[in-house]
Design a protein around this motif. Structure first.
Motif: not given
Length: 440
Positions: A142-148, A202, A204, A439
């Motif tokens: 998983q790539k945490p910095s890629w989550r929106p 937003y 991303q 979030n």
């Protein structure tokens, strides 16, 4: 991020304290250490004491990598750390940071290889092993910095001048003996009203280089003065760049503003933010950047209002327990032929302070000033003045965290617009209560 840097420093100290004497040679040489020790033992010689770790030769490169980590630029930090450990193979903290960035980028095989090398070379203490096992348990796919990242806000407030009505009900046209004084109709005077607001933000990440896609939506509806209802949408794309020792971000954005249900303004903007090499010598908590932007603004329902605006400025930001920022820029506005007042130039300045009050309560204070000077008489024969605008704004707020990702904010704002043309002078004060869900 100051706490994160402190943690890394402590981890590095722990690793160097226990691991560095065990790694007196590079990894390649360490592969042959056991046979050499056995040979020394067989000959009856006493093993020599491990040498002290040599001083770090390129500390600036490591600090630059830590800055990239603090700025959420794992790809750049990974590149810098790889260069650093090639020159400093005994720096345990850099090896650990490199493994974590590989994991953050989703390179699980490379991260596991580095974790194993750290275990073999530096014999990490239990606290470090626990961190490594936590990363292994979570996985690196998983790539945490890629989550929106997003935020939603709803608010309710009151403004004593929603239409920016004139401060005085008297207005003079002409000059000298030909001057005439008029009394403004109620439509041009301040109108107070309650209002409801909503917003959506937003963000991303788009690629491993750290590019971002941005979106913002803003809505404001008054209870009675509906001709001042507004809605706006902004879409943007931001990409990091590097040129020699210079680095920064480039941003392109488009936005539209609707007033009373009709399209009022369209804007396209290109912005360049740059951090000069000299900024790397500043304390880690202090960030300094330069700014350049160009905007094209169009008014579909207004005649001869379109303009091109160029801005050049600088910004300082201190990130600590108390955060503050200061920005100053010069501006030039080239208007469409025939625009009242002609071209104009001016400057903008802003100061922002943020201070935690308790663990759940934070206070913010902001002040800004914008000044414009026109180049021509505003309306010859009617308003024989060269327009000078001076707008000052003071803002104060308290934000209380109710629960993770939920907070409320009470905000007070005062605007004083001082101009040499009384028709445009206005003052306003507003207060608003916002609820925010994010979030981040």
């Amino acid at each position: 991020m100051r706490g994160l840097t402190t943690l890394r420093t402590l981890l590095t100290a722990l690793l160097l304290w226990q691991g560095a004497p065990l790694a007196a040679q590079t990894l390649t040489a360490a592969d042959h250490a056991a046979p050499a020790s056995e040979a020394a033992s067989d000959s009856g010689d006493s093993p020599t004491a491990p040498s002290e770790p040599r001083p770090v030769q390129n500390e600036a490169l490591y600090l630059e990598a830590l800055r990239a980590l603090a700025a959420d630029q794992p790809e750049r930090a990974n590149e810098l750390l790889q260069r650093f450990v090639k020159d400093e193979p005994l720096h345990a903290g850099a090896w650990l940071d490199l493994a974590f960035t590989e994991c953050t980028l989703g390179h699980s095989a490379d991260a596991e290889r580095l974790f194993r090398e750290i275990e073999a070379r530096f014999k990490p203490p239990p606290g470090i092993m626990e961190l490594i096992e936590q990363h292994r348990a979570r996985g690196c796919n998983q790539k945490p910095s890629w989550r929106p990242l997003w935020a939603v806000s709803l608010g309710r407030g009151y403004d004593n001048n929603v239409n920016q009505g004139a401060s005085s009900n008297l207005f003079t046209t002409g000059s000298g003996s030909d001057s005439t004084q008029w009394e403004l109709s109620p439509d041009f005077l301040p109108k107070p009203d309650h209002q409801t607001t909503a917003s959506f933000d937003y963000m991303q990440q788009a690629d491993e280089a750290g590019s971002l896609v941005l979106a913002q939506v803003r809505l404001r509806q008054n209870d009675h003065v509906h001709e001042q209802d507004t809605a706006s949408v902004l879409l943007g794309y931001e990409r990091p760049w590097e040129w020699g020792r210079w680095r920064g971000y480039g941003t392109v954005a488009v936005s539209v503003l609707q007033l009373q249900g009709q399209l009022y303004q369209r804007q396209e903007q290109v912005q360049l933010r740059a951090t000069p090499p000299l900024a790397q010598r500043l304390p880690e908590e202090l960030q300094w950047s330069l700014l350049a932007s160009m905007s094209h603004v169009r008014y579909p329902t207004r005649t001869k209002f379109d303009a091109n605006i160029v801005e050049l400025g600088t910004n300082f930001y201190w990130r600590g327990a108390r955060q503050w920022s200061f920005s100053l820029s010069g501006m030039a506005d080239q208007g469409q032929n025939g625009r009242l007042g002609g071209d104009r130039h001016g400057w903008y300045s802003a100061l922002q302070l943020s201070q935690p009050v308790t663990a759940s309560l934070r206070g913010d204070l902001g002040w800004s000033r914008q000044v414009w000077h026109s180049s021509e008489v505003y309306a010859p024969g009617q308003i024989d003045l060269v327009r000078h605008q001076d707008t000052r704004q003071l803002r104060a707020s308290l934000q209380y965290t109710l629960a993770p990702h939920h907070s409320v904010q009470l905000e007070w704002r005062a605007i004083r617009n001082q101009e040499n043309i009384s028709l445009f002078q206005y003052n306003s004060r507003s207060i608003q209560l916002n609820w925010r869900w994010d979030n981040f």
